[in-house]
Design a protein around this motif. Structure first.
Motif, PDB file in Angstrom:
ATOM      1  N   TYR A   3       0.770  -1.163   0.012  1.00 61.80           N
ATOM      2  CA  TYR A   3       0.028   0.058   0.003  1.00 61.80           C
ATOM      3  C   TYR A   3       0.756   1.270  -0.067  1.00 61.80           C
ATOM      4  CZ  TYR A   3      -3.769  -2.930   0.759  1.00 61.80           C
ATOM      5  OH  TYR A   3      -4.789  -4.111   0.877  1.00 61.80           O
ATOM      6  N   GLN A   9       0.614   3.811 -14.234  1.00 57.13           N
ATOM      7  CA  GLN A   9      -0.125   3.332 -15.436  1.00 57.13           C
ATOM      8  C   GLN A   9       0.771   3.220 -16.631  1.00 57.13           C
ATOM      9  OE1 GLN A   9      -3.895   5.242 -16.148  1.00 57.13           O
ATOM     10  NE2 GLN A   9      -3.864   6.297 -14.060  1.00 57.13           N
ATOM     11  N   LEU A  15      -0.885   5.919 -10.521  1.00 60.15           N
ATOM     12  CA  LEU A  15      -2.026   5.418 -10.027  1.00 60.15           C
ATOM     13  C   LEU A  15      -2.781   6.119  -8.851  1.00 60.15           C
ATOM     14  CD1 LEU A  15      -1.584   1.694 -10.354  1.00 60.15           C
ATOM     15  CD2 LEU A  15      -2.923   3.118 -12.006  1.00 60.15           C
ATOM     16  N   TYR A  19      -4.600   2.205  -4.529  1.00 60.67           N
ATOM     17  CA  TYR A  19      -4.766   1.539  -5.399  1.00 60.67           C
ATOM     18  C   TYR A  19      -3.771   0.648  -5.428  1.00 60.67           C
ATOM     19  CZ  TYR A  19      -5.620  -0.841  -9.951  1.00 60.67           C
ATOM     20  OH  TYR A  19      -5.882  -1.840 -11.111  1.00 60.67           O
ATOM     21  N   SER A  92      -9.526  -1.660 -16.846  1.00 61.07           N
ATOM     22  CA  SER A  92      -8.932  -0.279 -16.929  1.00 61.07           C
ATOM     23  C   SER A  92      -7.791   0.078 -17.745  1.00 61.07           C
ATOM     24  CB  SER A  92      -9.075   0.567 -15.477  1.00 61.07           C
ATOM     25  OG  SER A  92     -10.047   0.396 -14.618  1.00 61.07           O
ATOM     26  N   ARG A  94      -4.876  -1.363 -16.873  1.00 57.68           N
ATOM     27  CA  ARG A  94      -3.670  -1.246 -15.987  1.00 57.68           C
ATOM     28  C   ARG A  94      -3.176  -2.616 -15.985  1.00 57.68           C
ATOM     29  NH1 ARG A  94      -7.542   1.773 -11.705  1.00 57.68           N
ATOM     30  NH2 ARG A  94      -7.226   3.803 -12.340  1.00 57.68           N
TER      31      ARG A  94
END
Length: 98
Positions: A3, A9, A15, A19, A92, A94
């Motif tokens: 985290y 991206q 990002l 995320y 998305s 990613r």
């Protein structure tokens, strides 16, 4: 700690904070073991495809049992494609983490 790591991206933009990219191994195994229910597609954000697999499994039971078999094969193939790198991104765009 995943985290606190900064992810980017494909276009080089960071990002959103918090995320965590989807894991390729998780998506692939979900496809292989729970693919007929579309779980791997829900995980990757392909909601429409996931609902189609789920409905094929549920409604297909009443059509001579062919629906769940077709959905299982579909999920198995996608699970293998994810693990081999043929499917590399989530809905998305990613990239999936190894």
């Amino acid at each position: 700690n995943p985290y606190s790591q900064q992810y980017y991206q494909p276009n080089g933009q960071p990002l959103p904070p918090g995320y965590v990219p989807r894991q390729k191994i998780v998506a692939g195994l979900l496809g292989i073991f729970l693919g007929s229910l579309g779980v791997h597609n829900f995980y990757l954000g392909y909601t429409g495809k996931a609902v189609a697999q789920l409905l094929l499994s549920i409604i297909g039971v009443f059509a001579c049992g062919i629906g769940p078999i077709a959905a299982w094969i579909w999920g198995l193939v996608e699970g293998i494609q994810i693990l081999t790198g043929n499917i590399r991104t989530d809905a998305s765009g990613r990239p999936l983490n190894d």
